[in-house]
Design a protein around this motif. Structure first.
Motif, PDB file in Angstrom:
ATOM      1  N   LYS A  67      -5.452  23.383 -28.518  1.00 46.86           N
ATOM      2  CA  LYS A  67      -4.053  23.694 -28.193  1.00 46.86           C
ATOM      3  C   LYS A  67      -3.642  23.063 -26.875  1.00 46.86           C
ATOM      4  O   LYS A  67      -2.466  22.836 -26.623  1.00 46.86           O
ATOM      5  CB  LYS A  67      -3.872  25.204 -28.092  1.00 46.86           C
ATOM      6  N   MET A  68      -4.643  22.822 -26.012  1.00 43.46           N
ATOM      7  CA  MET A  68      -4.312  22.449 -24.635  1.00 43.46           C
ATOM      8  C   MET A  68      -4.415  20.955 -24.350  1.00 43.46           C
ATOM      9  O   MET A  68      -3.887  20.499 -23.359  1.00 43.46           O
ATOM     10  CB  MET A  68      -5.312  23.117 -23.693  1.00 43.46           C
ATOM     11  N   SER A  69      -5.158  20.225 -25.189  1.00 40.87           N
ATOM     12  CA  SER A  69      -5.456  18.834 -24.822  1.00 40.87           C
ATOM     13  C   SER A  69      -4.164  18.033 -24.705  1.00 40.87           C
ATOM     14  O   SER A  69      -3.193  18.259 -25.436  1.00 40.87           O
ATOM     15  CB  SER A  69      -6.417  18.199 -25.815  1.00 40.87           C
ATOM     16  N   LEU A  70      -4.201  17.096 -23.789  1.00 37.00           N
ATOM     17  CA  LEU A  70      -2.984  16.371 -23.422  1.00 37.00           C
ATOM     18  C   LEU A  70      -2.575  15.344 -24.480  1.00 37.00           C
ATOM     19  O   LEU A  70      -1.384  15.112 -24.722  1.00 37.00           O
ATOM     20  CB  LEU A  70      -3.243  15.667 -22.086  1.00 37.00           C
TER      21      LEU A  70
ATOM     22  N   LYS B 106       1.022  15.524 -26.046  1.00 38.34           N
ATOM     23  CA  LYS B 106       1.392  16.708 -26.822  1.00 38.34           C
ATOM     24  C   LYS B 106       2.428  17.571 -26.131  1.00 38.34           C
ATOM     25  O   LYS B 106       2.929  18.504 -26.694  1.00 38.34           O
ATOM     26  CB  LYS B 106       0.154  17.552 -27.063  1.00 38.34           C
TER      27      LYS B 106
END
Lengths: 57, 285
Positions: free
Chosen positions: B216-219, B271
């Motif tokens: 959910k967090m990866s750039l 993202k």
């Protein structure tokens, strides 16, 4: 009561905060690791044949 | 034609990475390992540093080694590297930058009957988190031995074990039950990769499990444009990984689903600038 899109916006904000925090933590850990000579520790292990890795034990 | 080119591009990136990571060709010829300064740098994918060709370090091997000595020194550098890889790229590393993933994908090309994903493969995909917790973290901390490298890692056997033992009589004499177990495990995994897409990545790889935590967090990675997406679920149906949604923890961000999307709703990119879609896709397995 928040609408679905307001909840979504909050979640996106939370994701961004977490992302920023993890990125900052990663950079901080790297800097601390550099001071601690972390790359040298990795090198020391990697330049010797890892007997466990190749199945010798 | 365009989608074939996209697949070919990814394949070339995988091949170039695999070659770059293992370009010490004299090591293969002499049965020795590289000892230069580049070995202080960790690559993000699974690649044994005892491979004669390896010029960089393995993240899992380095992490376990750091945890072995964590009683004396907290492994700041190694944790920082892994967090950075995870937060920047997540499982895109699996899809593009992992040599062992490439090996499995090439084996899957062998024309045989294939085992399709189902509810059991999805359940089995949770096993890799157990392997991460037990073999990569707990065993090194408690038993002071690199659990995953010693008992499981097929990359170590394939890239390090066989090439080194072939060239070194002294190492061959030391090979015993542990080598037999690891060789057997390697054969099982390589054979299974012919019938099951990326079997090791889906069910056993602790590095994939770790990077999956950042989905959910990866750039950077796969994005769904909610304005274009009509929730047809074609992307999930055609995906060979155990995904419930493009970009979830099981998604290796390979981008193969783009060719299945009639709405052109899927793309690679940063993202942060496209909001998450409202719905999950229907799971029609």
């Amino acid at each position: 009561m928040k609408t679905g899109s307001e909840q979504k916006t909050d979640m996106n904000k939370t994701t961004k905060i977490i992302r920023g925090s993890v990125l900052a933590a990663a950079v901080l850990l790297l800097i601390l690791g550099l001071f601690q000579n972390g790359p040298a520790d990795i090198w020391n292990k990697a330049v010797r044949i890892c007997y466990e890795c190749i199945g010798i034990g | 034609m365009k989608t074939r080119w996209k697949t070919l591009k990814r394949r070339w990136i995988q091949i170039i990475c695999a070659v770059l990571y293992n370009c010490n060709l004299t090591g293969f010829a002499k049965g020795t390992i590289y000892q230069g300064n580049l070995k202080s740098i960790c690559i993000p994918g699974l690649n044994c540093y005892s491979c004669p060709g390896a010029v960089f370090s393995c993240p899992l091997g380095s992490l376990q080694s750091a945890l072995l000595s964590s009683k004396y020194r907290f492994p700041y550098y190694m944790l920082g590297m892994l967090l950075l890889f995870g937060i920047l790229l997540g499982r895109l590393i699996c899809g593009f930058l992992c040599p062992f993933g490439l090996v499995q994908e090439l084996l899957y090309k062998i024309p045989t009957k294939k085992l399709q994903k189902n509810v059991w493969t999805r359940r089995l995909s949770r096993l890799k988190y157990v392997i991460l917790a037990v073999f990569v973290i707990l065993i090194p901390l408690v038993f002071l031995t690199p659990g995953f490298c010693k008992y499981i890692c097929p990359a170590g056997t394939l890239e390090g074990g066989f090439p080194l033992l072939l060239k070194n009589e002294s190492l061959r004499q030391l090979a015993g039950r542990l080598f037999q177990w690891k060789a057997l495990l390697l054969v099982i995994l390589l054979v299974s990769a012919v019938f099951i897409f990326r079997s090791f990545c889906r069910f056993f790889c602790p590095l994939g499990a770790f990077y999956g935590l950042f989905h959910k967090m990866s750039l950077f990675g796969m994005r769904i444009d909610p304005e274009k997406c009509n929730d047809c679920g074609l992307c999930v149906r055609h995906c060979r990984m155990d995904v419930k949604k493009v970009g979830d923890a099981e998604c290796i961000q390979c981008g193969e689903c783009r060719k299945d999307c009639h709405q052109c709703a899927l793309s690679f990119g940063l993202k942060h600038d496209i909001p998450e879609p409202e719905k999950k896709y229907s799971d029609n397995i």
